[in-house]
Design a protein around this motif. Structure first.
Motif, mmCIF file in Angstrom:
data_model
loop_
_atom_site.group_PDB
_atom_site.id
_atom_site.type_symbol
_atom_site.label_atom_id
_atom_site.label_comp_id
_atom_site.label_asym_id
_atom_site.label_seq_id
_atom_site.Cartn_x
_atom_site.Cartn_y
_atom_site.Cartn_z
ATOM 1 N N TYR C 20 25.343 80.395 43.661
ATOM 2 C CA TYR C 20 25.513 79.051 44.229
ATOM 3 C C TYR C 20 25.195 78.060 43.133
ATOM 4 O O TYR C 20 24.030 77.833 42.836
ATOM 5 N N GLY C 21 26.198 77.507 42.517
ATOM 6 C CA GLY C 21 25.930 76.612 41.398
ATOM 7 C C GLY C 21 25.197 77.375 40.313
ATOM 8 O O GLY C 21 25.699 78.362 39.779
ATOM 9 N N GLU C 22 23.960 76.944 40.022
ATOM 10 C CA GLU C 22 23.202 77.553 38.931
ATOM 11 C C GLU C 22 22.414 78.769 39.399
ATOM 12 O O GLU C 22 22.018 79.601 38.595
ATOM 13 N N THR C 23 22.149 78.817 40.700
ATOM 14 C CA THR C 23 21.244 79.867 41.153
ATOM 15 C C THR C 23 21.999 81.119 41.583
ATOM 16 O O THR C 23 23.099 81.051 42.122
ATOM 17 N N LEU C 24 21.370 82.252 41.307
ATOM 18 C CA LEU C 24 21.920 83.528 41.733
ATOM 19 C C LEU C 24 21.296 83.862 43.083
ATOM 20 O O LEU C 24 20.141 84.250 43.160
ATOM 21 N N ALA C 25 22.076 83.679 44.138
ATOM 22 C CA ALA C 25 21.535 83.919 45.475
ATOM 23 C C ALA C 25 21.409 85.421 45.720
ATOM 24 O O ALA C 25 20.477 85.882 46.362
ATOM 25 N N VAL C 26 22.378 86.177 45.231
ATOM 26 C CA VAL C 26 22.316 87.632 45.294
ATOM 27 C C VAL C 26 22.596 88.146 43.896
ATOM 28 O O VAL C 26 23.594 87.768 43.286
ATOM 29 N N ASN C 27 21.702 88.970 43.394
ATOM 30 C CA ASN C 27 21.787 89.347 41.985
ATOM 31 C C ASN C 27 21.740 90.865 41.840
ATOM 32 O O ASN C 27 20.684 91.467 41.790
ATOM 33 N N GLY C 28 22.921 91.463 41.815
ATOM 34 C CA GLY C 28 23.004 92.894 41.533
ATOM 35 C C GLY C 28 22.451 93.781 42.627
ATOM 36 O O GLY C 28 21.661 94.686 42.354
ATOM 37 N N VAL C 29 22.874 93.539 43.869
ATOM 38 C CA VAL C 29 22.385 94.368 44.968
ATOM 39 C C VAL C 29 23.368 95.506 45.250
ATOM 40 O O VAL C 29 24.576 95.290 45.297
ATOM 41 N N SER C 30 22.846 96.715 45.386
ATOM 42 C CA SER C 30 23.666 97.860 45.766
ATOM 43 C C SER C 30 23.051 98.500 46.999
ATOM 44 O O SER C 30 21.829 98.609 47.093
ATOM 45 N N LEU C 31 23.892 98.906 47.940
ATOM 46 C CA LEU C 31 23.376 99.639 49.096
ATOM 47 C C LEU C 31 24.499 100.423 49.752
ATOM 48 O O LEU C 31 25.675 100.164 49.514
ATOM 49 N N ASP C 32 24.130 101.393 50.571
ATOM 50 C CA ASP C 32 25.094 102.227 51.284
ATOM 51 C C ASP C 32 24.805 102.160 52.783
ATOM 52 O O ASP C 32 23.652 102.020 53.186
ATOM 53 N N VAL C 33 25.864 102.273 53.574
ATOM 54 C CA VAL C 33 25.682 102.455 55.014
ATOM 55 C C VAL C 33 26.523 103.655 55.424
ATOM 56 O O VAL C 33 27.734 103.667 55.188
ATOM 57 N N GLU C 34 25.899 104.665 56.019
ATOM 58 C CA GLU C 34 26.638 105.834 56.463
ATOM 59 C C GLU C 34 27.025 105.665 57.927
ATOM 60 O O GLU C 34 26.354 104.960 58.684
ATOM 61 N N ALA C 35 28.084 106.349 58.328
ATOM 62 C CA ALA C 35 28.507 106.308 59.727
ATOM 63 C C ALA C 35 27.374 106.801 60.611
ATOM 64 O O ALA C 35 26.700 107.784 60.293
ATOM 65 N N GLY C 36 27.138 106.088 61.702
ATOM 66 C CA GLY C 36 26.123 106.514 62.655
ATOM 67 C C GLY C 36 24.705 106.124 62.289
ATOM 68 O O GLY C 36 23.770 106.425 63.026
ATOM 69 N N LYS C 37 24.516 105.458 61.158
ATOM 70 C CA LYS C 37 23.166 105.116 60.697
ATOM 71 C C LYS C 37 22.893 103.612 60.834
ATOM 72 O O LYS C 37 23.811 102.798 60.748
ATOM 73 N N LEU C 38 21.615 103.274 61.057
ATOM 74 C CA LEU C 38 21.200 101.870 61.087
ATOM 75 C C LEU C 38 20.461 101.532 59.805
ATOM 76 O O LEU C 38 19.445 102.154 59.489
#
Lengths: 615, 237, 264
Positions: C20-38
């Protein structure tokens, strides 16, 4: 074209840009801080010219100094009028829905439109000539009016003062801060009310100044307000609302384009303006220097109850009305029938507007465009292609929906006040083309003698009745259809619409085209009913009439515009019997509706009937 | 010295649309006191701050300041009554320079003897070199200083700090604790909302535990900071 | 050891970056969601949870990184396109249509899902009515289906959000603060339903949540974010024991992450 002529044209363009800038920068500043689009801004411009005329005459300003003093004094007087309007009316308007803000400011312009001729008479007024400001100077072999140079200088001085005020004073700091975050400015102890009054007064002062300056170029006339507001809307739509730089750049762009356009493509001038606007909006919907607007929910109708199946009493009333109208020719004479036909045409027009305004939640100020296109399609079809009654009547809605497809494609890229301004500007461009294209449209004289000799008034009555009944049935049906449901989601929750896979722009465009189709049909019918077409068919006045009809009736169901159109028509006819100050009456009426009956007559009654149930 | 509290909130209910965010809240801040509102995300801390300053109008209940009812006043009047608001998002005017941001807060016509600019720059020495920097080009910590300085310029008796430590590096948070102590030393009363308990416990005397719009506990900061049960029930992960 | 699930996770987010402009609101996030999982995302205000969410669902296209649904990239697609690929979402502040009944709110989602939006001649009243009623039964709102949405209690609106999100038979559900503003009993009920649906229908659920009890009792895995970055990922037990997580919630402590330290 010689260099000199080119330069002279360019400078003329800059002089026009000066006026455009002075008018639109005020509009833009006021919007930036109050979020209100002031439709009366053009009217204040016009008041500036008339007050300037009065002052220069009264003081017999024959030398340059007294002339300039009169111009500035006129601007100050107009600014004071603006301040009064802000304190008396606008202050009550900041919290009401957008549509009402627009309508209320438009009502102010209606009042001004009718009061000015009472004071100054209907003729164009030419200010006394000041010799030292007239004449021209030689520029590479072309003559250049010296007054144009003064205009440019005046705008430059205003720009400089404005720049200093905005960047160097505490007031300017507060303006910029409030434009970004009004609430925070309030939380830091600044009373915004006076800030709003100040900015509104300044904006109106600048409009008045531009109007008074105009006296050196043209006469003061009653049409200048509407054309000024149209051009100002084009400028702020291109430049971006709330941006001074945007107003400046867009004013120069449009001013130069018009001047050079007149020189090179005199016929395409207005089309060129449209193309520029289209190009800018296609790439940057919020204008060159504007900030993108968030997809916000339109709060106006959020407490409306769910749609119900058409109730038995209402269906019964509709059938009874239809039966009554079927036997009406047995009772009514020719005049009576023509009144009923006019009312029915008004009903179709208001019904088509209802679809956009009610279930669509979009405020349009240019719906007359499609009515007028339908009317002119009939007129031109008969005049130049010798079309029959039936084929001309088919052409009308077709032509209107084609225009709606093109204009709608542009307009649905924006929403809220931008949609209102854009639809208005597009309609005004079409109006100007029709007005100026004398050879084809007859300009102000219109096209007359359209009634086909083979057509009997009785047949036409029944054709109109059948088409009206069919149109209202369809327009009343659509909100209950799959499309209508999707349309209401785009109105009440654009974020939800996108999340469930609804293409907001496409749905809006679809509804816009359907509505315009019926407006075109109404226009086509009116061409036959009157036997003639005039540019007023496309004018902003007709768009506003439509809005008032729908609002008088209410936007919650098709019954609203039907009742509203009939009421409006009969009231207008009655009032016109006693006075020709119709706009004055209408202006007061609108302000009353906005302040007292925001739900419309049908809406207010049905809300009362529902009572506590919905709360 | 009067014995009535400086700020007295009673029976405050606030809704956001249909959700009740604050559910009958009672709270007081005495003169010269720093009171913390502790609670997790969404507990209603920011809503409480906005209710007090007047940015949320859809509320019922009473808010008295210096003995006068202020619940129905618009924000500018609440501010002029002597309450300063430092919002969670800081809400810097990004298109204005730091100097201009401060100018918005500067009260004209009412002398602000307690917080002249030199005094404020004493507390926030970094501001001096930032004065001509555009608001958009500042780090989170710098923004926090500007918004606090801007608020002090309005000459408040009570200042509302909404999660001032949020998103700041630990070093900056420590610095901020120092600045807040300076402010306290001048007699300023503070209502501070925090998720960061360590930070809150360094500067406040009393605290309220807020959860789902209700006060679950109130007492000396010491008690909350040392009471494991309370802490796990309402604050910890 | 043989891998039990040779297929790729339903949703894979790789090195997501939102500016957002100068700021990194999200910086290099990785994640997985498997079927059937919360899978839950938690973190302090301003950690970038909602931005992360909007980047996945298309409301705010990411500046860099990739979002893969079933191994195919969906980053940068429009929200309506992502919806049509089988991603449902609920909003933090409810976004239902107040001027429609409960049933109509679900019906209109079904109309869109079955591509009947541009049918001005079809009556919406009876369109997918039974299907809508089945969804409403699932969330226990049969008794309220004819009421206007505008008069519903907030908790009911939150449940309705879920029914609407289920209208396109999603494989992935994105729920931004699904229980914010609800009463405690309602919260547990709603999230228990979500967990059951996820297990029965093999729906992957990614949610953000304030209510820590819910997160730790229902999530299969927790993703902790702080200042735009991924701080930790793991099962509830792992996350609870992670001192860094305690620290961002409670502030830095000079000694350990333990909670019972006296204030200095």
């Amino acid at each position: 074209m010689s260099l000199g002529l080119f330069l002279a044209q360019a400078l003329t363009g800059l002089a026009s840009a000066a006026t455009l800038f002075l008018v639109s920068v005020g509009l833009s500043l006021v919007f930036g801080i109050t979020r209100v689009v002031n439709f009366a801004h053009g009217a204040f411009f016009m008041v500036g010219a008339y007050v300037g005329y009065t002052l220069t005459n009264y003081f017999a300003a024959s030398d340059a100094l007294s002339y300039w003093l009169c111009v500035v004094a006129a601007a100050v007087i107009v600014g004071a009028i603006g301040m009064a309007v802000e304190l008396l009316l606008m202050r009550r308007m900041y919290k009401v829905p957008e549509l009402f803000q627009l309508l209320a400011t438009f009502a102010v312009s209606l009042l001004i439109d009718d009061i000015l001729p009472i004071i100054f008479g209907p003729e164009d007024l030419l200010a006394p000539r000041v010799r030292s400001l007239r004449g021209g100077i030689d520029l590479f072999g072309a003559r250049m009016p010296v007054y144009d140079l003064y205009m440019i200088a005046a705008a430059a001085i205003v720009l400089l003062l404005l720049y200093i005020a905005i960047t160097r004073t505490r007031w300017g700091v507060l303006i910029r801060a409030a434009t970004q975050d009004r609430d925070m400015v309030g939380a830091l102890g600044v009373n915004q009310a006076w800030l709003f009054t100040g900015v509104f007064t300044l904006g109106v002062f600048l409009a008045g100044l531009a109007g008074a300056l105009q006296l050196g170029r043209t006469s003061a006339n009653l049409g200048m307000g509407t054309s000024a507001i149209t051009e100002a809307f084009v400028v702020v739509v291109i430049g971006g609302m709330g941006s001074v730089t945007g107003a400046l750049v867009a004013a120069i762009l449009i001013g130069e384009l018009s001047a050079l356009g007149v020189a090179y493509f005199p016929q395409l001038n207005l089309v060129l303006m449209f193309l520029i606007m289209a190009a800018v909006l296609a790439v940057r919907p919020s204008g060159l220097f504007g900030k993108p607007e968030a997809l916000t929910r339109q709060h106006e109708f959020s407490d409306e109850p769910p749609l119900r199946a058409i109730s038995r009493p209402l269906a019964f009333a509709a059938i009874a009305l239809l039966a009554l109208l079927t036997i009406a020719p047995a009772v009514l004479g020719t005049y009576g029938l023509s009144v009923v036909v006019d009312v029915m045409i008004a009903i179709v027009f208001a019904g088509s507007l209802y679809l956009i305004l009610g279930p669509g939640g979009l405020v349009t100020f240019g719906h007359a465009c499609y009515f007028g296109v339908g009317a002119y399609a009939v007129a031109l079809g008969i005049r130049y292609a010798g079309l029959s009654f039936a084929s001309a009547l088919v052409l009308a809605p077709l032509a209107a929906s084609l225009f709606a497809l093109a204009f709608g494609w542009l307009s649905v890229r924006v929403s809220g006040v931008y949609f209102a301004m854009l639809t208005f500007a597009l309609a005004q461009i079409v109006w100007s083309v029709v007005f100026q294209w004398y050879d084809v449209t007859g300009g102000d004289n219109g096209l007359i003698g359209l009634w086909p000799t083979s057509l009997s008034p009785l047949v036409f009555y029944f054709v109109t009745l059948a088409l009206t009944a069919g149109s209202i049935a369809i327009l009343g049906w659509i909100p209950h259809s799959a499309l209508g449901y999707a349309l209401r989601v785009t109105r009440d929750s654009p974020a939800r619409a996108a999340a469930i896979g609804i293409d907001v722009r496409l749905v809006r465009l679809f509804a816009f085209v359907i509505a315009s189709l019926f407006a075109g049909l109404a226009g086509g019918l009116s061409a036959f009913a009157k036997g003639s077409v005039f540019p007023t068919a496309i004018s902003i006045g007709r768009s506003i009439d439509g809005l008032v009809m729908v609002l008088m009736g209410g936007v919650e169901s098709i019954a609203g515009p039907v009742v509203g159109a009939a009421m409006f028509y009969l009231m207008q006819t009655e009032i016109l019997r006693y006075t020709d100050r119709w706009r004055l009456v209408l202006g007061v009426l609108i302000i009353l509706i906005v302040l007292v009956f925001p739900k419309g007559v049908v809406g207010s009654i049905s809300q009362r009937l529902r009572g506590e149930e919905s709360r | 010295m009067t014995s009535s509290p400086l700020l007295e909130v009673s029976g405050l209910v606030a809704r956001y649309g249909k959700a009740r965010v604050l559910d009958g809240l009672d709270l007081t801040v005495n003169r010269g006191e720093t009171v913390a509102i502790l609670g997790r995300n969404g507990a209603g801390k920011s809503t409480l701050m906005k209710c007090i300053i007047g940015l949320i109008t859809e509320k019922t209940g009473s808010i008295r300041f210096n003995g006068a009812e202020i619940a129905t006043l618009p924000p500018y009047k609440v501010s002029r009554a002597g309450i300063g608001y430092v919002p969670e998002e800081r809400r810097i005017f990004t298109e204005l320079t730091v100097r201009e941001n401060l100018e918005v807060g500067r009260l004209r016509g009412r002398s602000n003897t307690r917080w002249p600019l030199d005094r404020i720059i004493e507390i926030f020495p970094n501001l001096k070199r930032l004065l001509d920097r555009p608001g958009a080009q500042m780090s989170g910590g710098e923004q926090q200083m500007v918004t606090m300085a801007r608020t002090l310029l309005t000459g408040p008796d009570l200042i509302l700090l909404d999660e001032p430590s949020e998103g700041l590096a630990p070093v900056i948070v420590d610095q901020m604790a120092g600045m807040i102590r300076d402010m306290q030393a001048s007699g300023l009363s503070i209502l501070i909302s925090e998720q960061n308990m360590r930070f809150a416990s360094k500067i406040s005397q009393r605290a309220y535990l807020l959860e789902r719009g209700e006060i679950k506990f109130s007492g000396p900061m010491q008690t909350i900071a040392t009471n494991q049960e309370l802490y796990h029930a309402h604050l910890a992960v | 050891m043989t891998p039990q699930h040779p297929t790729a996770p339903l949703l894979q987010v790789r090195d997501l970056l939102v500016r957002y402009g100068e700021t990194l609101a999200v910086n290099g996030v990785s994640l997985d969601v498997e079927a059937g999982k919360l899978i839950a995302i938690i973190g302090p205000n301003g950690a970038g949870k909602s931005t992360c969410f909007n980047a996945i669902s298309g409301q705010r296209p990411p500046n860099a990184g990739e979002v893969l649904l079933d191994g195919k990239s969906i980053s940068g697609l429009l929200p309506e396109t992502i919806f049509s690929l089988g991603v449902g979402r609920t909003f933090q502040v409810t976004a239902t249509v107040p001027t429609m009944t409960v049933r109509e709110n679900v019906q209109v989602a079904l109309i869109s899902y079955h591509r009947r939006t541009f049918s001005p001649w079809v009556s919406a009243r009876r369109l997918y009515r039974e299907e809508a009623d089945r969804l409403l039964e699932l969330i226990g709102m049969t008794g309220q289906r004819d009421r206007a949405c505008g008069v519903l209690a907030y908790g009911d609106l939150k449940r309705l959000e879920l029914a609407i999100a289920l209208a396109n038979a999603p494989r992935l559900l994105l729920m931004d603060e699904p229980t914010a503003g609800m009463a405690p009993a309602e919260r547990n009920e709603l999230m228990a339903l979500v967990a059951r649906l996820a297990a029965d229908r093999g729906i992957g659920v990614l949610f953000t949540e304030h209510d820590i009890d819910i997160v730790f009792s229902l999530a299969h895995r927790i993703v902790v974010m702080n200042r735009g970055q991924l701080l930790a990922t793991g099962t509830p037990d792992v996350i609870r024991a992670d001192p860094r997580v305690q620290e961002i919630y409670l502030g830095r402590d000079d000694h350990t992450g333990s909670a019972e330290k006296q204030p200095s």
